[in-house]
Scaffold this active site. Structure first.
Site, mmCIF file in Angstrom:
data_model
loop_
_atom_site.group_PDB
_atom_site.id
_atom_site.type_symbol
_atom_site.label_atom_id
_atom_site.label_comp_id
_atom_site.label_asym_id
_atom_site.label_seq_id
_atom_site.Cartn_x
_atom_site.Cartn_y
_atom_site.Cartn_z
ATOM 1 N N SER A 128 85.870 95.579 53.411
ATOM 2 C CA SER A 128 85.713 95.454 54.859
ATOM 3 C C SER A 128 85.972 93.996 55.243
ATOM 4 C CB SER A 128 84.287 95.874 55.230
ATOM 5 O OG SER A 128 84.054 95.689 56.598
ATOM 6 N N GLU A 156 86.450 103.947 62.959
ATOM 7 C CA GLU A 156 85.016 104.118 62.712
ATOM 8 C C GLU A 156 84.211 103.666 63.926
ATOM 9 O OE1 GLU A 156 83.966 102.261 59.001
ATOM 10 O OE2 GLU A 156 81.818 102.248 59.429
ATOM 11 N N GLY A 182 78.824 100.455 53.328
ATOM 12 C CA GLY A 182 78.140 99.336 52.692
ATOM 13 C C GLY A 182 77.347 98.543 53.707
ATOM 14 N N LYS A 194 75.894 106.135 54.706
ATOM 15 C CA LYS A 194 75.109 104.992 54.236
ATOM 16 C C LYS A 194 73.710 105.511 53.968
ATOM 17 C CE LYS A 194 77.455 101.337 56.807
ATOM 18 N NZ LYS A 194 77.395 100.586 58.086
ATOM 19 N N ASP A 218 79.582 106.302 61.954
ATOM 20 C CA ASP A 218 78.683 105.519 61.104
ATOM 21 C C ASP A 218 77.320 105.498 61.801
ATOM 22 O OD1 ASP A 218 77.236 103.465 59.907
ATOM 23 O OD2 ASP A 218 78.819 101.978 59.921
ATOM 24 N N ASP A 272 87.007 99.476 62.141
ATOM 25 C CA ASP A 272 85.597 99.746 62.457
ATOM 26 C C ASP A 272 85.201 98.903 63.665
ATOM 27 O OD1 ASP A 272 82.898 100.255 62.539
ATOM 28 O OD2 ASP A 272 82.443 99.456 60.545
ATOM 29 N N LYS A 320 89.661 97.733 55.420
ATOM 30 C CA LYS A 320 89.048 98.086 56.711
ATOM 31 C C LYS A 320 88.979 96.817 57.542
ATOM 32 C CE LYS A 320 84.200 98.966 57.846
ATOM 33 N NZ LYS A 320 83.048 99.844 57.524
ATOM 34 N N LYS A 360 87.549 94.981 60.848
ATOM 35 C CA LYS A 360 86.583 95.020 61.938
ATOM 36 C C LYS A 360 87.337 94.725 63.233
ATOM 37 C CE LYS A 360 82.598 95.716 59.881
ATOM 38 N NZ LYS A 360 81.720 96.836 60.270
HETATM 39 O O1 SMG Z 1 78.979 96.132 52.384
HETATM 40 O O2 SMG Z 1 81.115 95.753 52.291
HETATM 41 C C1 SMG Z 1 80.054 95.879 52.912
HETATM 42 C C2 SMG Z 1 80.104 95.756 54.411
HETATM 43 C C3 SMG Z 1 80.763 96.922 55.013
HETATM 44 O O3 SMG Z 1 81.595 96.717 57.213
HETATM 45 C C4 SMG Z 1 80.654 96.958 56.522
HETATM 46 N N1 SMG Z 1 79.444 97.301 57.021
HETATM 47 O O4 SMG Z 1 79.446 98.966 60.154
HETATM 48 O O5 SMG Z 1 80.169 99.610 58.277
HETATM 49 C C5 SMG Z 1 79.636 98.739 58.967
HETATM 50 C C6 SMG Z 1 79.192 97.405 58.423
HETATM 51 C C7 SMG Z 1 77.724 97.191 58.679
HETATM 52 C C8 SMG Z 1 77.180 95.907 58.173
HETATM 53 S S1 SMG Z 1 77.835 94.573 58.999
HETATM 54 C C9 SMG Z 1 76.816 93.238 58.807
HETATM 55 MG MG MG Z 2 80.611 100.786 60.238
#
Ligand code: SMG
Ligand code: MG
Length: 369
Positions: A135, A214, A291, A263, A239, A189, A161, A163
């Site tokens: 991510s 996402e 994650g 998750k 999510d 995402d 992925k 953001k």
């Molecule tokens: O653990 O690699 C990881 C982070 C993956 O993008 C990630 N998590 O919305 O999916 C999500 C985010 C939530 C945590 S962001 C601080």
């Molecule tokens: Mg997410």
């Protein structure tokens, strides 16, 4: 199994690089760990709540408080407790799924270690390694993003992925496609940063052959996600909206998503996560393992879950060095784009005592009465 007490331990883990999402920037992970102590040995659970309630309503101090005052006392008063009892005993307390998940995971780990069975074997894993995605946070510029993505692809990550947020969506996605080609498995995402009024911008992402988008809309916008799904070709993945197997069933039946990011912390634990997997499989929907910037302890259990047969897309199950210079366990490493599923009893990994001690900022012992 008699639980003699729970230890709550806070550890401070600096991130190797700031991680920016549509809701904020993380520069360090302030993690709440739970250790379940039993006469047969210990078990560990990692609470995925962040230090601030920005991803979800839970936050680490709040989780520690609700565990101390309301959740741990129920388990400690119950006498014999097995992993299947935890959710039922904690059910009267509303919400607080991340806090509950940490307790259930600690109990499950202790119970599995005592039986000599791994998380993967218990949950139903069918693989000994899982494909790893990564991510990639929002960056200050497109060139900086291309550098980051290029570095991850060079390391072997099998899925990227990005953001996104309003103003950082079509341009970075186009730039990544132009630079790295159409074969890269790519998804985005939004962490709930858009509204249905943004449907046109989100539909512009259809040109880039993304695996999924996402959580584009707010967590309580199931109906609007269903509406948006009719306007996009890119599959919607949820999510934040999915906090239980019931939510997953509603979302799939409503057409709010075709894919679910599972998750375990968000849904109250690995047993509920497995129910979502089973439900999605029965429904013909894909799931993948999300994650929360976990340490090696949480990562071990996530990787075991991601080895179930219905986890057909690469997860946010990156190697330890994507997050931390020093993990609290032996690091998870990337090998040919995959991460190995631990095979030892329970989580199959242990906190390294000296490292754990050096990262610890506080400990609290909650004894049984
Ligand atoms: O653990 O690699 C990881 C982070 C993956 O993008 C990630 N998590 O919305 O999916 C999500 C985010 C939530 C945590 S962001 C601080
Ligand atoms: Mg997410």
């Amino acid at each position: 199994m008699k639980i003699t007490g729970f230890e709550l331990r806070r550890i401070a883990m600096p991130l190797v690089a700031p991680f920016r999402t549509s809701f904020g920037v993380e520069t360090a992970r302030d993690v709440l760990l739970v250790r379940a102590a039993t006469p047969d040995g210990d078990g560990w659970g990692e609470c995925v709540a962040m230090s601030e309630p920005l991803y979800s309503p839970e936050y680490a101090d709040g989780a520690a408080d609700v565990i101390t005052r309301f959740l741990a006392p129920r388990l400690l008063a119950a006498g014999e407790v097995g992993p299947l009892d935890v959710a039922r005993l904690l059910e009267p307390v509303r919400g607080h799924r991340m806090a509950k998940a940490a307790l259930e995971t600690a109990v499950l780990d202790a119970w599995l270690r005592a039986r000599g069975e791994s998380f993967g074997a218990y949950l139903g894993a069918v693989r000994d390694r899982v494909p790893a995605g990564v991510s990639v946070g929002i960056m200050d510029s497109v060139p900086a993003l291309l550098d980051a993505v290029g570095g991850y692809l060079e390391q072997g990550y099998l899925r990227i992925k990005l953001k996104i947020e309003p103003g950082w969506d079509v341009a970075p996605v186009r730039a990544v496609r132009e630079r790295f080609g159409d074969d890269v498995l790519l998804q985005v995402d939004a962490n709930a940063a858009y509204t249905l009024a943004d449907a046109r911008v989100l539909a512009a992402l259809d040109d880039f052959d993304l695996l999924l988008i996402e959580q584009p809309l707010a967590e309580d916008d199931l109906r609007q996600h269903a509406e948006l799904a009719r306007l996009l070709r890119t599959p919607i993945c949820l999510d934040e909206s999915i906090e239980s197997a019931k939510d997953a069933a509603d979302a799939l039946l409503l057409g709010a998503c075709r894919i679910i990011n599972v998750k375990p912390g968000r849904v109250g634990g690995y047993l509920e996560a497995r129910r979502i997997h089973d439900l999605a499989q029965a429904h013909g929907a894909a799931v993948w393992c999300g994650g929360m910037l976990e340490t090696g302890l949480g990562r071990a259990a996530n990787v075991a879950l991601a080895a179930l047969p219905g986890f057909t897309l690469p997860g946010d199950t990156s190697a330890s060095d994507r997050y931390f210079a020093q993990d609290v366990t032996e690091p998870f490493v990337l090998a040919n784009g995959h991460v190995a599923v631990p095979a030892g009893p329970g989580l199959g990994v242990e906190p390294l005592p000296d490292v754990l001690a050096s990262l610890t900022t506080s400990t609290t012992w909650l004894p049984s009465a």
